[in-house]
Write a protein that holds these residues in place. Structure first.
Motif, PDB file in Angstrom:
ATOM      1  N   LEU A   3       9.848  23.259   4.952  1.00  0.00           N
ATOM      2  CA  LEU A   3       9.264  21.953   5.246  1.00  0.00           C
ATOM      3  C   LEU A   3       9.688  20.975   4.164  1.00  0.00           C
ATOM      4  CD1 LEU A   3       5.481  22.443   6.216  1.00  0.00           C
ATOM      5  CD2 LEU A   3       7.286  21.487   7.655  1.00  0.00           C
ATOM      6  N   PRO A   4       9.904  19.734   4.508  1.00  0.00           N
ATOM      7  CA  PRO A   4      10.140  18.729   3.465  1.00  0.00           C
ATOM      8  C   PRO A   4       8.833  18.421   2.736  1.00  0.00           C
ATOM      9  CG  PRO A   4      10.118  17.711   5.638  1.00  0.00           C
ATOM     10  CD  PRO A   4      10.029  19.185   5.866  1.00  0.00           C
ATOM     11  N   PRO A   5       8.878  17.872   1.536  1.00  0.00           N
ATOM     12  CA  PRO A   5       7.643  17.518   0.829  1.00  0.00           C
ATOM     13  C   PRO A   5       6.866  16.443   1.586  1.00  0.00           C
ATOM     14  CG  PRO A   5       9.559  16.651  -0.310  1.00  0.00           C
ATOM     15  CD  PRO A   5      10.074  17.558   0.750  1.00  0.00           C
ATOM     16  N   MET A   6       5.601  16.309   1.232  1.00  0.00           N
ATOM     17  CA  MET A   6       4.692  15.421   1.978  1.00  0.00           C
ATOM     18  C   MET A   6       5.239  14.000   2.114  1.00  0.00           C
ATOM     19  SD  MET A   6       0.827  14.240   1.061  1.00  0.00           S
ATOM     20  CE  MET A   6       0.207  15.883   0.907  1.00  0.00           C
ATOM     21  N   VAL A   7       5.759  13.461   1.040  1.00  0.00           N
ATOM     22  CA  VAL A   7       6.206  12.071   1.086  1.00  0.00           C
ATOM     23  C   VAL A   7       7.306  11.875   2.128  1.00  0.00           C
ATOM     24  CG1 VAL A   7       7.943  12.279  -0.728  1.00  0.00           C
ATOM     25  CG2 VAL A   7       6.760  10.081  -0.359  1.00  0.00           C
ATOM     26  N   VAL A  18       0.833  -1.199   0.000  1.00  0.00           N
ATOM     27  CA  VAL A  18       0.000   0.000   0.000  1.00  0.00           C
ATOM     28  C   VAL A  18       0.866   1.247   0.000  1.00  0.00           C
ATOM     29  CG1 VAL A  18      -1.642   1.331   1.367  1.00  0.00           C
ATOM     30  CG2 VAL A  18      -1.928  -1.143   1.128  1.00  0.00           C
ATOM     31  N   VAL A  19       1.947   1.203   0.798  1.00  0.00           N
ATOM     32  CA  VAL A  19       2.822   2.366   0.881  1.00  0.00           C
ATOM     33  C   VAL A  19       3.445   2.689  -0.466  1.00  0.00           C
ATOM     34  CG1 VAL A  19       4.964   3.223   1.876  1.00  0.00           C
ATOM     35  CG2 VAL A  19       3.321   2.018   3.312  1.00  0.00           C
ATOM     36  N   LEU A  20       3.891   1.655  -1.174  1.00  0.00           N
ATOM     37  CA  LEU A  20       4.516   1.897  -2.473  1.00  0.00           C
ATOM     38  C   LEU A  20       3.545   2.553  -3.438  1.00  0.00           C
ATOM     39  CD1 LEU A  20       6.533  -1.430  -2.878  1.00  0.00           C
ATOM     40  CD2 LEU A  20       7.439   0.870  -2.431  1.00  0.00           C
ATOM     41  N   VAL A  21       2.275   2.075  -3.393  1.00  0.00           N
ATOM     42  CA  VAL A  21       1.266   2.671  -4.262  1.00  0.00           C
ATOM     43  C   VAL A  21       0.995   4.105  -3.840  1.00  0.00           C
ATOM     44  CG1 VAL A  21      -1.150   2.569  -4.936  1.00  0.00           C
ATOM     45  CG2 VAL A  21       0.191   0.465  -4.806  1.00  0.00           C
ATOM     46  N   LEU A  22       0.882   4.305  -2.501  1.00  0.00           N
ATOM     47  CA  LEU A  22       0.564   5.637  -2.012  1.00  0.00           C
ATOM     48  C   LEU A  22       1.675   6.630  -2.291  1.00  0.00           C
ATOM     49  CD1 LEU A  22      -1.019   4.819   1.449  1.00  0.00           C
ATOM     50  CD2 LEU A  22      -2.161   5.801  -0.552  1.00  0.00           C
ATOM     51  N   SER A  23       2.916   6.156  -2.191  1.00  0.00           N
ATOM     52  CA  SER A  23       4.024   7.078  -2.335  1.00  0.00           C
ATOM     53  C   SER A  23       3.983   7.800  -3.668  1.00  0.00           C
ATOM     54  CB  SER A  23       5.345   6.325  -2.182  1.00  0.00           C
ATOM     55  OG  SER A  23       5.446   5.800  -0.885  1.00  0.00           O
ATOM     56  N   ALA A  24       3.620   7.067  -4.730  1.00  0.00           N
ATOM     57  CA  ALA A  24       3.565   7.694  -6.039  1.00  0.00           C
ATOM     58  C   ALA A  24       2.520   8.802  -6.059  1.00  0.00           C
ATOM     59  CB  ALA A  24       3.237   6.648  -7.093  1.00  0.00           C
ATOM     60  N   THR A  25       1.361   8.556  -5.383  1.00  0.00           N
ATOM     61  CA  THR A  25       0.306   9.554  -5.337  1.00  0.00           C
ATOM     62  C   THR A  25       0.691  10.722  -4.453  1.00  0.00           C
ATOM     63  OG1 THR A  25      -1.284   7.770  -5.578  1.00  0.00           O
ATOM     64  CG2 THR A  25      -2.126   9.901  -4.838  1.00  0.00           C
ATOM     65  N   ILE A  26       1.259  10.381  -3.277  1.00  0.00           N
ATOM     66  CA  ILE A  26       1.611  11.417  -2.316  1.00  0.00           C
ATOM     67  C   ILE A  26       2.619  12.394  -2.906  1.00  0.00           C
ATOM     68  CG2 ILE A  26       2.797  11.800  -0.121  1.00  0.00           C
ATOM     69  CD1 ILE A  26       1.575   9.066   0.745  1.00  0.00           C
ATOM     70  N   ALA A  27       3.567  11.856  -3.690  1.00  0.00           N
ATOM     71  CA  ALA A  27       4.623  12.715  -4.222  1.00  0.00           C
ATOM     72  C   ALA A  27       4.070  13.828  -5.100  1.00  0.00           C
ATOM     73  CB  ALA A  27       5.609  11.872  -5.013  1.00  0.00           C
ATOM     74  N   GLN A  28       2.888  13.647  -5.656  1.00  0.00           N
ATOM     75  CA  GLN A  28       2.328  14.645  -6.555  1.00  0.00           C
ATOM     76  C   GLN A  28       1.271  15.522  -5.886  1.00  0.00           C
ATOM     77  OE1 GLN A  28       0.877  12.657 -10.075  1.00  0.00           O
ATOM     78  NE2 GLN A  28       2.441  11.086  -9.887  1.00  0.00           N
ATOM     79  N   ALA A  29       0.914  15.227  -4.628  1.00  0.00           N
ATOM     80  CA  ALA A  29      -0.223  15.918  -4.021  1.00  0.00           C
ATOM     81  C   ALA A  29       0.195  16.572  -2.721  1.00  0.00           C
ATOM     82  CB  ALA A  29      -1.356  14.914  -3.781  1.00  0.00           C
ATOM     83  N   GLU A  30       0.643  17.810  -2.774  1.00  0.00           N
ATOM     84  CA  GLU A  30       1.039  18.534  -1.567  1.00  0.00           C
ATOM     85  C   GLU A  30      -0.173  19.250  -0.979  1.00  0.00           C
ATOM     86  OE1 GLU A  30       2.450  19.132   1.336  1.00  0.00           O
ATOM     87  OE2 GLU A  30       4.310  18.805   0.207  1.00  0.00           O
ATOM     88  N   VAL A  31      -0.204  19.406   0.339  1.00  0.00           N
ATOM     89  CA  VAL A  31      -1.258  20.176   0.992  1.00  0.00           C
ATOM     90  C   VAL A  31      -1.130  21.629   0.534  1.00  0.00           C
ATOM     91  CG1 VAL A  31      -2.178  20.927   3.201  1.00  0.00           C
ATOM     92  CG2 VAL A  31      -1.174  18.637   2.982  1.00  0.00           C
ATOM     93  N   PRO A  32      -2.181  22.221  -0.046  1.00  0.00           N
ATOM     94  CA  PRO A  32      -2.054  23.581  -0.599  1.00  0.00           C
ATOM     95  C   PRO A  32      -1.504  24.606   0.381  1.00  0.00           C
ATOM     96  CG  PRO A  32      -4.105  22.594  -1.314  1.00  0.00           C
ATOM     97  CD  PRO A  32      -3.507  21.637  -0.327  1.00  0.00           C
ATOM     98  N   SER A  33      -1.971  24.566   1.631  1.00  0.00           N
ATOM     99  CA  SER A  33      -1.536  25.585   2.598  1.00  0.00           C
ATOM    100  C   SER A  33      -0.071  25.415   3.001  1.00  0.00           C
ATOM    101  CB  SER A  33      -2.428  25.533   3.845  1.00  0.00           C
ATOM    102  OG  SER A  33      -2.316  24.283   4.490  1.00  0.00           O
ATOM    103  N   GLN A  60       2.312  24.448   0.635  1.00  0.00           N
ATOM    104  CA  GLN A  60       3.136  24.479  -0.569  1.00  0.00           C
ATOM    105  C   GLN A  60       4.223  25.551  -0.501  1.00  0.00           C
ATOM    106  OE1 GLN A  60       0.287  24.892  -3.758  1.00  0.00           O
ATOM    107  NE2 GLN A  60      -0.105  22.679  -3.860  1.00  0.00           N
ATOM    108  N   ALA A  61       3.883  26.712   0.035  1.00  0.00           N
ATOM    109  CA  ALA A  61       4.865  27.799   0.082  1.00  0.00           C
ATOM    110  C   ALA A  61       6.051  27.426   0.973  1.00  0.00           C
ATOM    111  CB  ALA A  61       4.194  29.075   0.590  1.00  0.00           C
ATOM    112  N   ASP A  62       5.745  26.815   2.139  1.00  0.00           N
ATOM    113  CA  ASP A  62       6.824  26.416   3.050  1.00  0.00           C
ATOM    114  C   ASP A  62       7.685  25.319   2.443  1.00  0.00           C
ATOM    115  OD1 ASP A  62       6.166  28.252   4.942  1.00  0.00           O
ATOM    116  OD2 ASP A  62       5.040  26.865   6.221  1.00  0.00           O
ATOM    117  N   VAL A  63       7.045  24.414   1.714  1.00  0.00           N
ATOM    118  CA  VAL A  63       7.812  23.345   1.062  1.00  0.00           C
ATOM    119  C   VAL A  63       8.708  23.953  -0.016  1.00  0.00           C
ATOM    120  CG1 VAL A  63       7.641  21.269  -0.381  1.00  0.00           C
ATOM    121  CG2 VAL A  63       6.091  21.575   1.573  1.00  0.00           C
ATOM    122  N   LYS A  64       8.153  24.866  -0.793  1.00  0.00           N
ATOM    123  CA  LYS A  64       8.916  25.490  -1.881  1.00  0.00           C
ATOM    124  C   LYS A  64      10.077  26.306  -1.331  1.00  0.00           C
ATOM    125  CE  LYS A  64       8.251  28.173  -6.114  1.00  0.00           C
ATOM    126  NZ  LYS A  64       7.264  28.931  -6.944  1.00  0.00           N
ATOM    127  N   ALA A  65       9.851  26.913  -0.142  1.00  0.00           N
ATOM    128  CA  ALA A  65      10.906  27.731   0.468  1.00  0.00           C
ATOM    129  C   ALA A  65      11.926  26.895   1.238  1.00  0.00           C
ATOM    130  CB  ALA A  65      10.263  28.763   1.394  1.00  0.00           C
TER     131      ALA A  65
END
Length: 638
Positions: free
Chosen positions: A43-47, A18-33, A35-40
């Protein structure tokens, strides 16, 4: 030391898939609020923020995948209620699901051997809300440096961990494994961890150790710092409030973390970027960005809810508010849900078997007197007048949602019968009356009973007003005495109170594996036998030994339940204990199944329409996953 079954290993393989499947999805779906901290780079990305094996939460049948965003507004009555963020967040080492079955939550898995060895496997990569790793060292810190530190915990580890006076053997085989072990089965351990106010056996070691004398380098302190160090324990305890949720700096594992220090009129919880749960599409939970709890005068909360000042509200709302709330639904764009409560009784009367007055003690200990009191309560009238006829009348016992329910337990000695009550009282020799028709006690006193309350509920006073009317018809006068909770309890504990009124069984949906200790004299806070409960809690150091055969039998049955090895035996024990209570009327139930109004803005989704409302088990909203609640517009209307 690792000791897991083949089934568990298969489970782990499944989780990894399940984790392997989820990881692919998670890598593309960041929490919108975020995103700025991740880009700066803040914060590390969601995955990378999620554990290797996050907990996948599948929405229930009446729920769906949601949207991110928004601030959820609710009202509380005082600053201490900020703990509701912890209660409703309901992230527990193990927790109850909707079917009230225990399952892993913060722990990736747990294994129980012989009912006495509990092994918890933690999630690799799981982090506290500040990003620090959550490992077995956090459990070690609590056990060695907090629970067993005489300065921090003078009484030692919590009494709830004692089993026949034995503390557990606790070990930490590796960074992701924690084990608690007793020599005998301990059926209480997992329910304690899953409670609304749970037993918390871990702490953020990386944060709290900075304030612990064991880890402070004294050679680096100046003179003033060394003087202040003398009060290190009080400072540590002040900061160590995982449940009270009043220290914004204390890392948490809940879906939201409090950012506001008291005193304040408004507490703001923001999403925990390292929360360990995802939905079935791989989106990190919670959906809602912020939880805002504002303090309000409790009497005004229903009016404010009707004005649309909240998104989700249950605190301070009563069934009596339901009509008013319904009338304003359209105007303020909300809906009013009515969830049935499952307490054993909404209110119950507690005749004090440990009262000090010898005349009253003899009377209250006579089961015939307690039965007469119960028979003389017009529960149907109370139900009609105060609860629109929607409640269930009867004893303080388990409810129909419980597998242990038996209608006989609900109705025995609990149906209005004034003739029978009068007959019983006459047979007891209480057949003489004064000029007002009030019966006389053997010493010539009027049979006037003062029922004491904690002074916190006008509803209790209303119930007692109606009971007073029907008791008057059998020659018993009732007076009400409100006080403050501390005074109320101390008077009961001292044996000065004749009868008190309080809520009934907290867990009215108990099953055979639920702890029946509340049915036996195991606690001073059981107001019908406070001194017997104190005697048990203090191992005979204070209180009084039990001297009633029926109460002794309840203790024997509780002991039998603790060592029972199967549900058939546990069911038989529960049944006998419930039957004894119905027969003995140790406490006198009134009505149950009261509907709890809940105001939900039309924009808020995934709040179930019709489920039970309960504190423990349940944590009110907790078992329905508030981390799945979402705003249909993503919170854009704020």
């Amino acid at each position: 030391m690792r000791d897991f079954s083949g089934e568990f290993r298969k489970f782990c393989v499944g989780i990894w898939a399940v984790v392997l499947v989820l990881s692919a999805t998670i890598a593309q779906a960041e929490v919108p609020s975020l995103q700025a901290d991740v880009k700066a780079g803040k914060l590390p990305p969601m995955v990378e923020r999620l554990p290797e094996a996050p907990l996948v939460v599948t929405p229930a049948e009446d729920q769906e995948l949601g949207k991110y965003g928004g601030s959820l507004r609710s009202l509380i009555g005082n600053p201490a209620d900020v703990k509701l963020m912890f209660v409703y967040g309901y992230a527990r080492l193990v927790g109850y699901n909707r079917d009230l079955q225990l399952e892993a939550d913060i722990a990736e898995s747990f294994d129980v051997k012989e009912g006495r060895i509990f092994t918890f496997k933690l999630r690799k990569g799981h982090r506290w809300s500040d990003g620090a790793p959550f490992t077995s060292d956090d459990f070690r810190y609590w056990w060695e440096d907090v629970a067993n530190n005489k300065k921090l915990t003078p009484a030692g580890p919590p009494a709830s961990l004692l089993l026949d006076g034995e503390l557990p053997k606790v070990s930490f085989p590796d960074a992701y494994t924690v084990r608690y072990e007793w020599s005998k089965p301990n059926p209480n351990f997992l329910p304690l961890l899953a409670g609304a106010s749970p037993l918390l056996i871990y702490r953020p070691a990386h944060y709290l150790s900075e304030f612990h004398i064991r880890y402070i380098d004294k050679s680096k302190l100046n003179k003033i710092q060394k003087i202040k160090l003398k009060s290190w324990a009080s400072k540590h305890n002040r900061l160590d409030n995982l449940y009270k949720f009043d220290n914004p700096e204390l890392p948490t594992l809940q879906p939201w973390r409090n950012t506001t220090s008291a005193p304040a009129n408004r507490f703001v919880g923001v999403r925990n970027p390292y929360f360990h749960r995802v939905d079935s599409a791989g989106n990190q939970l919670p959906y809602i960005d912020r939880v805002i709890l504002s303090i309000s005068e409790p009497k005004l909360i229903s009016a404010k809810a009707a004005s649309g000042d909240v998104d989700l509200q249950v605190r301070a709302l009563k069934l009596q508010d339901a009509t008013f709330l319904k009338e304003n639904e359209k105007r303020s764009a909300y809906r009013t849900l009515l969830w049935p409560t499952v307490k054993g009784s909404h209110f119950a009367l507690y005749p004090n078997l440990n009262v000090t007055d010898p005349v009253w003690k003899k009377l209250i200990r006579d089961v015939r007197f307690r039965r007469a009191l119960s028979l003389a309560i017009d529960r149907e009238e109370i139900n009609d007048v105060l609860y629109f006829g929607l409640a269930t009348e009867g004893n303080n016992t388990v409810q129909k949602q419980s597998p242990l329910f038996n209608d006989e337990y609900r109705t025995r000695w609990a149906t209005l019968d004034l003739d029978k009550a009068n007959q019983i009282l006459d047979e007891m020799g209480l057949d003489k009356r004064n000029e007002d028709g009030i019966r006389l006690l053997p010493d010539g006193q009027d049979l006037s009973i003062i029922v004491e309350t904690a002074g916190e509920s006008t509803e209790q006073t209303d119930v007692l007003e109606l009971i007073r009317d029907s008791w008057r018809e059998v020659g018993i006068a009732l007076f009400t005495k409100p006080s403050q909770r501390a005074v109320f309890r101390n008077r009961i504990f001292a044996g000065e109170t004749l009868i008190s009124i309080w809520g009934g069984l907290e867990n009215g949906v108990a099953g055979p594996q639920s702890n029946p200790s509340i049915l036996a004299p195991t606690s001073q806070i059981s107001y019908q036998w406070p001194k017997w409960g104190q005697y048990y809690e203090t191992k005979g150091a204070s209180g009084e030994p039990i001297d009633m055969p029926e109460a002794k039998r309840l203790m024997e049955l509780y002991g039998n339940w603790l060592t029972a090895t199967n549900d058939d035996d546990r069911t038989k024990i529960w049944s006998e204990m419930l039957s004894i209570h119905a027969e003995q009327q140790f406490n006198i139930g009134v009505v149950s199944g009261i509907l709890q109004p809940i105001v939900v803005t039309e924009r808020l989704k995934n709040v179930p329409k019709s489920v039970i409302f309960n504190w423990d088990p349940g944590a009110h909203f907790g078992i329905y996953h508030p981390d799945l609640f979402y705003f249909v517009d993503g919170g854009k209307e704020e």
